[in-house]
Motif scaffolding. Structure first.
Motif, mmCIF file in Angstrom:
data_model
loop_
_atom_site.group_PDB
_atom_site.id
_atom_site.type_symbol
_atom_site.label_atom_id
_atom_site.label_comp_id
_atom_site.label_asym_id
_atom_site.label_seq_id
_atom_site.Cartn_x
_atom_site.Cartn_y
_atom_site.Cartn_z
ATOM 1 N N PRO A 23 14.086 8.427 -1.632
ATOM 2 C CA PRO A 23 14.634 7.619 -2.721
ATOM 3 C C PRO A 23 14.056 6.120 -2.203
ATOM 4 C CG PRO A 23 16.375 8.985 -1.764
ATOM 5 C CD PRO A 23 15.502 9.300 -0.801
ATOM 6 N N LEU A 24 13.978 5.522 -3.367
ATOM 7 C CA LEU A 24 12.936 4.168 -3.077
ATOM 8 C C LEU A 24 13.790 3.195 -2.064
ATOM 9 C CD1 LEU A 24 10.855 2.255 -4.307
ATOM 10 C CD2 LEU A 24 12.690 1.477 -5.953
ATOM 11 N N GLU A 25 15.041 3.187 -2.315
ATOM 12 C CA GLU A 25 15.602 2.198 -0.957
ATOM 13 C C GLU A 25 15.424 2.586 0.148
ATOM 14 O OE1 GLU A 25 16.983 3.154 -3.918
ATOM 15 O OE2 GLU A 25 17.673 1.285 -5.040
ATOM 16 N N GLN A 26 15.488 3.683 0.419
ATOM 17 C CA GLN A 26 15.477 4.314 1.821
ATOM 18 C C GLN A 26 13.917 4.366 2.564
ATOM 19 O OE1 GLN A 26 16.936 8.311 2.205
ATOM 20 N NE2 GLN A 26 19.011 7.702 0.920
ATOM 21 N N HIS A 40 0.712 -1.278 -0.109
ATOM 22 C CA HIS A 40 0.081 0.187 -0.044
ATOM 23 C C HIS A 40 0.929 1.192 0.132
ATOM 24 C CE1 HIS A 40 -3.116 2.723 1.093
ATOM 25 N NE2 HIS A 40 -2.260 3.408 2.166
ATOM 26 N N ARG A 41 2.075 1.050 0.702
ATOM 27 C CA ARG A 41 2.774 2.233 0.988
ATOM 28 C C ARG A 41 3.475 2.753 -0.440
ATOM 29 N NH1 ARG A 41 1.124 4.431 5.537
ATOM 30 N NH2 ARG A 41 1.188 3.030 7.083
ATOM 31 N N PHE A 42 3.699 1.834 -1.423
ATOM 32 C CA PHE A 42 4.186 2.088 -2.748
ATOM 33 C C PHE A 42 3.074 2.109 -3.901
ATOM 34 C CE2 PHE A 42 7.726 0.676 -0.135
ATOM 35 C CZ PHE A 42 8.601 1.381 -0.288
ATOM 36 N N ALA A 43 1.940 1.680 -3.615
ATOM 37 C CA ALA A 43 0.973 1.791 -4.785
ATOM 38 C C ALA A 43 0.313 3.102 -4.828
ATOM 39 C CB ALA A 43 -0.233 0.896 -4.624
ATOM 40 N N GLY A 48 19.076 3.842 -15.929
ATOM 41 C CA GLY A 48 19.811 3.640 -14.783
ATOM 42 C C GLY A 48 19.214 2.797 -13.855
ATOM 43 N N SER A 49 20.188 2.394 -13.153
ATOM 44 C CA SER A 49 19.603 1.139 -12.103
ATOM 45 C C SER A 49 19.991 2.066 -10.420
ATOM 46 C CB SER A 49 20.435 -0.017 -12.027
ATOM 47 O OG SER A 49 20.352 -0.806 -10.763
ATOM 48 N N LEU A 50 18.695 1.778 -9.855
ATOM 49 C CA LEU A 50 18.902 2.432 -8.366
ATOM 50 C C LEU A 50 19.727 1.590 -7.508
ATOM 51 C CD1 LEU A 50 15.156 2.830 -7.881
ATOM 52 C CD2 LEU A 50 16.706 4.559 -8.579
ATOM 53 N N ASP A 51 19.885 0.347 -8.173
ATOM 54 C CA ASP A 51 20.678 -0.906 -7.299
ATOM 55 C C ASP A 51 22.366 -0.527 -7.585
ATOM 56 O OD1 ASP A 51 18.699 -1.595 -5.826
ATOM 57 O OD2 ASP A 51 18.461 -3.153 -7.773
ATOM 58 N N ALA A 52 22.599 0.152 -8.567
ATOM 59 C CA ALA A 52 24.049 0.615 -8.921
ATOM 60 C C ALA A 52 24.771 1.169 -8.027
ATOM 61 C CB ALA A 52 24.072 1.042 -10.333
ATOM 62 N N PRO A 53 26.024 0.703 -7.630
ATOM 63 C CA PRO A 53 26.597 1.449 -6.348
ATOM 64 C C PRO A 53 27.569 2.374 -7.046
ATOM 65 C CG PRO A 53 27.772 -0.788 -6.968
ATOM 66 C CD PRO A 53 26.529 -0.672 -7.788
ATOM 67 N N LEU A 54 27.647 3.874 -6.650
ATOM 68 C CA LEU A 54 28.419 4.813 -7.037
ATOM 69 C C LEU A 54 30.031 4.315 -6.871
ATOM 70 C CD1 LEU A 54 26.459 7.860 -5.881
ATOM 71 C CD2 LEU A 54 26.546 6.815 -8.261
ATOM 72 N N HIS A 66 8.488 -6.978 -3.252
ATOM 73 C CA HIS A 66 9.843 -6.144 -3.349
ATOM 74 C C HIS A 66 9.827 -6.042 -5.227
ATOM 75 C CE1 HIS A 66 13.825 -4.808 -3.288
ATOM 76 N NE2 HIS A 66 14.277 -5.725 -4.304
ATOM 77 N N ASN A 67 9.986 -7.436 -5.641
ATOM 78 C CA ASN A 67 10.231 -7.343 -7.040
ATOM 79 C C ASN A 67 9.017 -6.633 -7.844
ATOM 80 O OD1 ASN A 67 12.492 -8.822 -6.751
ATOM 81 N ND2 ASN A 67 11.590 -10.807 -7.165
ATOM 82 N N LEU A 68 7.841 -6.567 -7.409
ATOM 83 C CA LEU A 68 6.737 -5.969 -8.002
ATOM 84 C C LEU A 68 7.036 -4.552 -8.112
ATOM 85 C CD1 LEU A 68 3.646 -8.181 -7.054
ATOM 86 C CD2 LEU A 68 4.303 -7.574 -9.445
ATOM 87 N N ILE A 69 7.479 -4.128 -6.908
ATOM 88 C CA ILE A 69 7.471 -2.514 -6.501
ATOM 89 C C ILE A 69 8.847 -2.194 -7.379
ATOM 90 C CG2 ILE A 69 8.331 -0.944 -4.806
ATOM 91 C CD1 ILE A 69 6.776 -2.671 -2.780
ATOM 92 N N ILE A 70 10.027 -2.944 -7.169
ATOM 93 C CA ILE A 70 10.866 -2.537 -8.318
ATOM 94 C C ILE A 70 10.744 -2.596 -9.647
ATOM 95 C CG2 ILE A 70 13.331 -3.275 -8.776
ATOM 96 C CD1 ILE A 70 13.308 -2.106 -6.220
ATOM 97 N N ASP A 71 9.712 -3.611 -10.166
ATOM 98 C CA ASP A 71 9.626 -3.647 -11.568
ATOM 99 C C ASP A 71 8.732 -2.152 -12.064
ATOM 100 O OD1 ASP A 71 10.691 -5.943 -11.891
ATOM 101 O OD2 ASP A 71 8.810 -7.134 -12.050
ATOM 102 N N GLN A 72 7.875 -1.876 -11.051
ATOM 103 C CA GLN A 72 7.097 -0.553 -11.247
ATOM 104 C C GLN A 72 7.879 0.518 -11.294
ATOM 105 O OE1 GLN A 72 3.905 -0.421 -12.006
ATOM 106 N NE2 GLN A 72 3.139 1.707 -11.403
ATOM 107 N N ALA A 73 8.878 0.808 -10.391
ATOM 108 C CA ALA A 73 9.604 1.912 -10.332
ATOM 109 C C ALA A 73 10.670 2.082 -11.632
ATOM 110 C CB ALA A 73 10.523 1.727 -9.063
#
Lengths: 158, 194
Positions: free
Chosen positions: B136-139, B36-39, B91-97, B77-84
């Protein structure tokens, strides 16, 4: 203890993941430091202040069950044993077709003799090349129809 | 898997329709709350909730975790990431700088913070929601999984395929931003604590 380190330990304490050693360090800090207690209260207050989310629709479970039932509809079972049986039947049909074609086609001598009479050749060529083929296809069709009617291997589903 | 979860699932497969209802009921609050928090709306949360369960049961052959809860949250989590990712294709949100250990998703500025807070009005709970939604999404994910769904950091880290320390750091980034965003309202929180 730095505020960041203190917050780190408080978060682990709230989630029940604090080791006994760290717990002792945290307890000592909370006993001695009013700022530590304030931070602890803030975190607890934050958890309490978050409005609860609503629940799913009351019929969610029924809908899930319905979707799973739809997804689990039986598909034609895949039996690898069909493949050799099908290949054998097709090969047999092909061999029969070739055999029937050869038996029904005129010999080369007959064809040579007919080629010497152009008038007859025109009318008979069409017969020679259409009738045997039609017979062969009919034979093949009959064979496949017979197999499909019995359908011992479920060919119809293929 | 919890033996009772396994028993309920087996009972449902044998034709006991109520067993699935019990299983869904067991996890509905933390799981639906997270979704619900991400929909974008309650209808989408409901759809994701159903989809999570359908995928979880349909792909049980891929289930390798010990707890069913972790399996459900992994799919959610995968559903939310797919949506994002559909929303942010580049770009990937999981990509480390490089050389920082910080992930790209942690650096996205909270551009909508002030309008969202204004929209939250004076209700502290709504202000918190609005401020968290600007993270940000991860936080945001760490925050809701911990504060709302009650998952431990170890499980959150597993979901995000990262370390416990990174999950904790994301939570601390989130709290720091909340303090700045809420200002004096954040200090009121200690008064609400028992």
């Amino acid at each position: 203890m730095t505020p960041a380190r203190l917050e780190h330990l408080l978060l682990l304490e709230q989630s029940g993941e604090l080791t006994p050693t760290r717990r002792r360090a945290l307890d000592a800090e909370l006993a001695a430091n009013p700022d530590a207690r304030r931070l602890c209260d803030e975190l607890r207050g934050l958890a309490r202040a978050i409005p609860p989310a609503p629940g799913p629709s009351p019929d969610a479970a029924a809908r899930i069950a319905a979707r799973l039932a739809t997804a689990a509809r039986p598909r034609p079972a895949f039996h690898p044993a069909w493949k050799p049986a099908l290949a054998a039947a097709a090969a047999l049909a092909l061999l029969l077709g070739i055999q029937l074609f050869r038996a029904g086609s005129p010999s080369s001598e007959t064809q040579l003799a007919r080629s010497e009479t152009p008038a007859a050749n025109d009318s008979s060529t069409a017969d020679d090349w259409t009738d045997p083929l039609a017979d062969d296809f009919t034979e093949l069709e009959n064979l496949l129809t017979a197999l499909s009617a019995e359908d011992p291997f479920g060919f119809a589903e293929l | 898997m919890d033996p009772t979860d396994a028993a309920l699932l087996a009972a449902w497969r044998r034709g006991d329709a109520e067993a699935l209802g019990q299983l869904v009921g067991r996890y509905k609050r933390p799981l639906f709350s997270f979704l619900h928090r991400f929909a974008s709306d309650p209808g989408q949360a409901d759809e994701w909730f159903q989809e999570t369960w359908v995928r979880a049961i349909r792909h049980m052959n891929l289930f390798r975790q010990r707890n069913f809860s972790g399996w459900l949250f992994r799919i959610a989590h995968n559903l939310i990431i797919d949506q994002a990712r559909r929303r942010k294709p580049d770009g990937s949100l999981d990509a480390p700088l490089p050389d920082s250990g910080i992930f790209l998703g942690d650096t996205i500025p909270a551009a909508t913070l002030s309008p969202a807070l204004e929209a939250g009005g004076r209700d502290l709970g709504r202000q918190i929601e609005a401020a968290v939604n600007a993270l940000p999404l991860e936080q945001r994910e760490v925050f809701w999984l911990r504060m709302d769904s009650g998952l431990p950091f170890k499980e959150i880290a597993r979901l995000q395929r990262t370390s416990v320390n990174t999950a904790l750091a994301r939570m601390q980034y989130a709290l720091e931003k909340l303090r700045k965003a809420l200002g004096p309202a954040y200090r009121e929180l200690q008064e609400t604590a028992p």
